[in-house]
Scaffold this motif. Structure first.
Motif, PDB file in Angstrom:
ATOM      1  N   LEU A   1      86.553 -24.698  43.065  1.00 49.98           N
ATOM      2  CA  LEU A   1      87.824 -24.798  42.484  1.00 49.98           C
ATOM      3  C   LEU A   1      89.004 -24.462  43.335  1.00 49.98           C
ATOM      4  CD1 LEU A   1      87.623 -23.500  38.705  1.00 49.98           C
ATOM      5  CD2 LEU A   1      88.400 -25.740  39.574  1.00 49.98           C
ATOM      6  N   PRO A   2      88.601 -23.247  44.388  1.00 49.55           N
ATOM      7  CA  PRO A   2      89.703 -23.247  45.274  1.00 49.55           C
ATOM      8  C   PRO A   2      89.913 -24.100  46.243  1.00 49.55           C
ATOM      9  CG  PRO A   2      88.164 -21.304  44.960  1.00 49.55           C
ATOM     10  CD  PRO A   2      87.729 -22.319  44.067  1.00 49.55           C
ATOM     11  N   LEU A   3      88.763 -24.794  46.676  1.00 52.25           N
ATOM     12  CA  LEU A   3      88.769 -25.881  47.727  1.00 52.25           C
ATOM     13  C   LEU A   3      89.624 -26.890  47.262  1.00 52.25           C
ATOM     14  CD1 LEU A   3      85.660 -25.072  49.702  1.00 52.25           C
ATOM     15  CD2 LEU A   3      88.023 -24.609  50.453  1.00 52.25           C
ATOM     16  N   THR A   4      89.379 -27.450  45.829  1.00 48.11           N
ATOM     17  CA  THR A   4      90.234 -28.471  45.213  1.00 48.11           C
ATOM     18  C   THR A   4      91.288 -28.283  44.793  1.00 48.11           C
ATOM     19  OG1 THR A   4      88.727 -28.252  43.385  1.00 48.11           O
ATOM     20  CG2 THR A   4      87.881 -29.743  45.119  1.00 48.11           C
ATOM     21  N   ALA A   5      91.938 -26.900  44.910  1.00 50.63           N
ATOM     22  CA  ALA A   5      93.199 -26.596  44.285  1.00 50.63           C
ATOM     23  C   ALA A   5      94.241 -27.312  44.804  1.00 50.63           C
ATOM     24  CB  ALA A   5      93.505 -25.005  44.413  1.00 50.63           C
TER      25      ALA A   5
ATOM     26  N   GLN B   1     103.214 -20.661  47.129  1.00 44.59           N
ATOM     27  CA  GLN B   1     102.024 -21.363  47.827  1.00 44.59           C
ATOM     28  C   GLN B   1     102.246 -21.177  49.447  1.00 44.59           C
ATOM     29  OE1 GLN B   1     101.505 -25.606  46.471  1.00 44.59           O
ATOM     30  NE2 GLN B   1      99.819 -25.761  48.107  1.00 44.59           N
ATOM     31  N   SER B   2     103.287 -21.303  50.093  1.00 46.67           N
ATOM     32  CA  SER B   2     103.599 -21.667  51.306  1.00 46.67           C
ATOM     33  C   SER B   2     103.427 -20.066  51.875  1.00 46.67           C
ATOM     34  CB  SER B   2     104.790 -22.247  51.893  1.00 46.67           C
ATOM     35  OG  SER B   2     105.879 -21.577  51.135  1.00 46.67           O
ATOM     36  N   LYS B   3     103.665 -19.204  51.042  1.00 45.29           N
ATOM     37  CA  LYS B   3     103.792 -17.746  51.368  1.00 45.29           C
ATOM     38  C   LYS B   3     102.124 -17.280  51.680  1.00 45.29           C
ATOM     39  CE  LYS B   3     105.496 -13.990  48.917  1.00 45.29           C
ATOM     40  NZ  LYS B   3     106.684 -13.718  48.213  1.00 45.29           N
ATOM     41  N   SER B   4     101.578 -17.829  50.523  1.00 45.61           N
ATOM     42  CA  SER B   4     100.075 -17.209  50.570  1.00 45.61           C
ATOM     43  C   SER B   4      99.517 -17.844  51.693  1.00 45.61           C
ATOM     44  CB  SER B   4      99.287 -17.770  49.281  1.00 45.61           C
ATOM     45  OG  SER B   4      99.199 -19.043  49.120  1.00 45.61           O
TER      46      SER B   4
END
Lengths: 301, 365
Positions: free
Chosen positions: A217-221, A292-295
């Protein structure tokens, strides 16, 4: 030095030339109409359509309760319609996601000509007119339609089932129309997924469910997020599906905008409505984008 | 032989797209000891990676059995086997920090936080990466990623560490230093390492024992020295190191000394306890056993240099010795020496002692 400087400025010129057509196209056919809408939304509606050139911010008052004058009243029905649209759009995202995510893995596992065929089939609906495809659903979902007759003949239901002109029928239609837009970005992401990571996760003792949650899931987020965005936005503004499958019972903001322009001929009100929805979507996604860009920034530091 | 990890008659078939089938593993029997560094060596497609996957539990055997201290692993899925794998491409989770990568196995097993932190720290220290915990995998060099992959496996204290060509992506210098590091790591953690490689030098330099595989079968299982000095068959002799193999028939036997007559009539004296007059045999002579100068008791073969290759520390001379095959000779290169003497076309005499030759059976000789 001078030579590289000359090359750089030549590259720049080439770039400007290459970008010019798109810039002009977007400028003329997107930014200028948008500007006109912004201006119109603050003008007084003309009696038979069009506008009177008077400062008139009260179009927004009808929608959000401020500012108001003697003629314009705040009507919460608009907020309610908006919330219903939001709900339908979110359900559409959920529906397309549930259909597309497993399918993407299935297709990614295929090989050779079979895979190309399936990908072609995904794109196939685009070849047929959307109106025709939605009319087909009208025939399937109406009380004398295929689905109801089928269920009746199996004895599962006794009375004819009227699925038409409900939130459900609108969501079905939306999911049907928008699924390819969810499928393709997810598929592009899943296709790239390194299967050895799944194996590594299993090797380190993770169960299939843990592997799904922690690795897949994280990699296909990115694909899920991308697909959700390009399904959510058109779902929120869509007016063809709700007007055909929702009838007069299901109102979405898309219908409302369409009606203000074409039926009640209140252009400023339609413009204000359209701009508010646009503002909502822009704010929503710029929040998401900055988070998203912050993380990601943290990740690469 | 202790019964630590036993592989018995392991057979694995693969279907080919054309509808046929390939035996990736053909009746492989291997007994692997505890605390040993064993290499599975072979060319690509020999079945070494398939065997590793079967041990790890990613693939099932069609026939045969794998047991760990007497218990069959057949019904135990990969995630419950006390083995961990270091993958060829490391397979680090790109969205997790080094620390989270190493902690992964402990996380999914719900190990308590304090213990997890301690063990992750220990494992990172073990591979020399203390202080790298907060980095992302893509910020590390190939060698560092490799170490994270090792730490991620070792943190779970597996009984066996499986390494699938882990050094193949590294450059030569890095590879050599990782070889030494892995060997000493194996020594200090005291568990079995099963190391898959196609690089014979790597296998010989690191392993306690080497299993040479080809076409799904174990060709030889022995110590590196034995594999090199006494290859069991032509395949091993050819695959491990460079060999000059001369086929012939034994025409005379005198004590341990056999006289081998090759197909084109040349005679070769070799030493062996096996073989009798009339047997077919192959003599294996390593390049370093052929010298350009000799003593009285040495045997001599005359030949013509066909090619000489300069490789830095030595010259490799390809010599046509009229035995049906070209012999390779290594000649130590001296600065200022007259190398022209060994150029193509030069006549040379090669010397060897009969004891240096290793005699094996010939296939189809």
């Amino acid at each position: 030095m001078a030579e590289t400087g000359a090359t750089a400025s030549r590259n720049r010129r080439t770039l400007i030339l290459l970008l010019a057509p798109l810039t002009i196209l977007l400028g003329v056919f997107f930014l200028i109409p948008l500007g006109i809408m912004v201006v119109y939304s603050f003008l007084e509606p003309g009696l038979y359509g069009g506008v009177e050139w008077n400062w008139y911010p009260y179009n927004y008052g009808r929608l959000i309760g401020w500012p108001l004058n003697d003629y314009e009243v705040f009507d919460p029905i608009y907020l309610k319609i908006f919330l219903n649209s939001l709900q339908i759009a979110l359900m559409t995202v959920a529906g397309t996601l549930l259909l597309s995510y497993p399918a993407a893995f299935w297709v990614a596992s295929m090989k050779g000509p079979r895979k190309s065929l399936v990908l072609f089939l995904v794109a196939l609906p685009f070849f047929a007119n959307m109106l025709v495809r939605i009319y087909a659903w009208l025939l399937l979902l109406r009380p004398t339609g295929f689905l109801s007759t089928l269920l009746e003949s199996t004895g599962l239901i006794i009375e004819p089932l009227d699925l038409l002109f409900t939130n459900f029928s609108v969501i079905v239609g939306m999911v049907y129309v928008l699924t390819p837009f969810m499928f393709l970005p997810i598929y592009a992401n899943v296709e790239k997924l390194d299967y050895s990571l799944v194996r590594a996760s299993r090797d380190l003792g993770a169960t299939n469910v843990q592997t799904l949650w922690r690795i897949i899931l994280p990699l296909t987020a990115p694909g899920i997020i991308g697909g959700s965005v390009i399904v959510f936005i058109p779902a929120l503004g869509n007016f063809i599906v709700p007007s055909l499958l929702g009838g007069s019972k299901v109102q979405m903001t898309g219908n409302l905008i369409e009606r203000s322009f074409l039926q009640s001929r209140d252009w400023p009100f339609g413009a204000a409505l359209a701009l508010l929805i646009m503002a909502f979507v822009v704010v929503l996604f710029s929040l998401q984008f900055s988070r998203q860009s912050k993380s990601e920034g943290q990740g690469t530091r | 032989m202790d019964g630590f990890l036993q592989i018995r008659s392991a057979t694995k078939m693969y279907r080919t797209p054309e509808g046929g089938s390939i035996r990736a593993l053909d009746d492989v029997t291997l007994h692997i000891r505890s605390n040993e560094f064993i290499s599975l060596l072979g060319p690509s497609g020999c079945g070494k990676t398939t065997l590793l996957k079967c041990i790890a539990g990613f693939e099932d055997l069609d026939h045969g059995d794998i047991t760990l201290t007497g218990q069959s692993l057949t019904r135990i899925p990969a995630h419950r086997r006390p083995f961990n794998t270091v993958f060829q491409n490391y397979a680090l989770f790109p969205h997790l920090t080094v620390e989270r990568n190493v902690a992964y196995g402990l996380d999914v097993a719900h190990v308590e936080r304090k213990e997890r932190t301690r063990r992750v720290g220990e494992a990172l220290e073990q591979v020399g990466l203390a202080g790298f915990g907060a980095r992302m995998p893509n910020q590390l060099s190939g060698g560092q990623q490799q170490r994270v992959a090792v730490a991620r496996s070792l943190v779970l204290k597996p009984k066996v560490l499986l390494l699938d060509e882990p050094l193949s992506a590294l450059d030569r210098k890095m590879r050599e230093s990782m070889q030494i590091e892995l060997k000493s790591l194996q020594h200090s953690v005291g568990i079995t390492f099963i190391f898959v490689t196609h690089d014979q030098e790597e296998a010989l330099s690191m392993s306690d024992r080497v299993a040479v595989l080809a076409s799904g079968k174990v060709q030889q299982l022995a110590s590196p020295k034995e594999i090199y000095d006494e290859p069991q068959n032509e395949f091993v002799a050819n695959f491990v190191g460079t060999s000059n193999i001369f086929k012939g028939k034994v025409i005379a036997k005198e004590g341990r000394t056999l006289t081998l007559k090759t197909a084109n009539g040349r005679e070769l004296a070799v030493a062996s306890d096996r073989f009798g007059v009339g047997d077919d045999a192959c003599a294996v002579l390593r390049p370093e056993h052929l010298k350009l100068s000799g003593e009285a008791r040495d045997r001599a073969i005359k030949g013509t240099v066909t090619q000489s290759v300069f490789v830095g520390s030595e010259m490799h001379l390809h010599v046509d010795v009229g035995l049906g095959r070209t012999a390779v000779v290594r000649h130590r290169h001296n600065k200022g020496s007259t190398e022209a003497a060994y150029g193509p076309g030069a006549d040379v005499t090669l010397y060897y002692t009969p004891e240096a030759a290793h005699v094996i059976e010939c296939k189809g000789a």
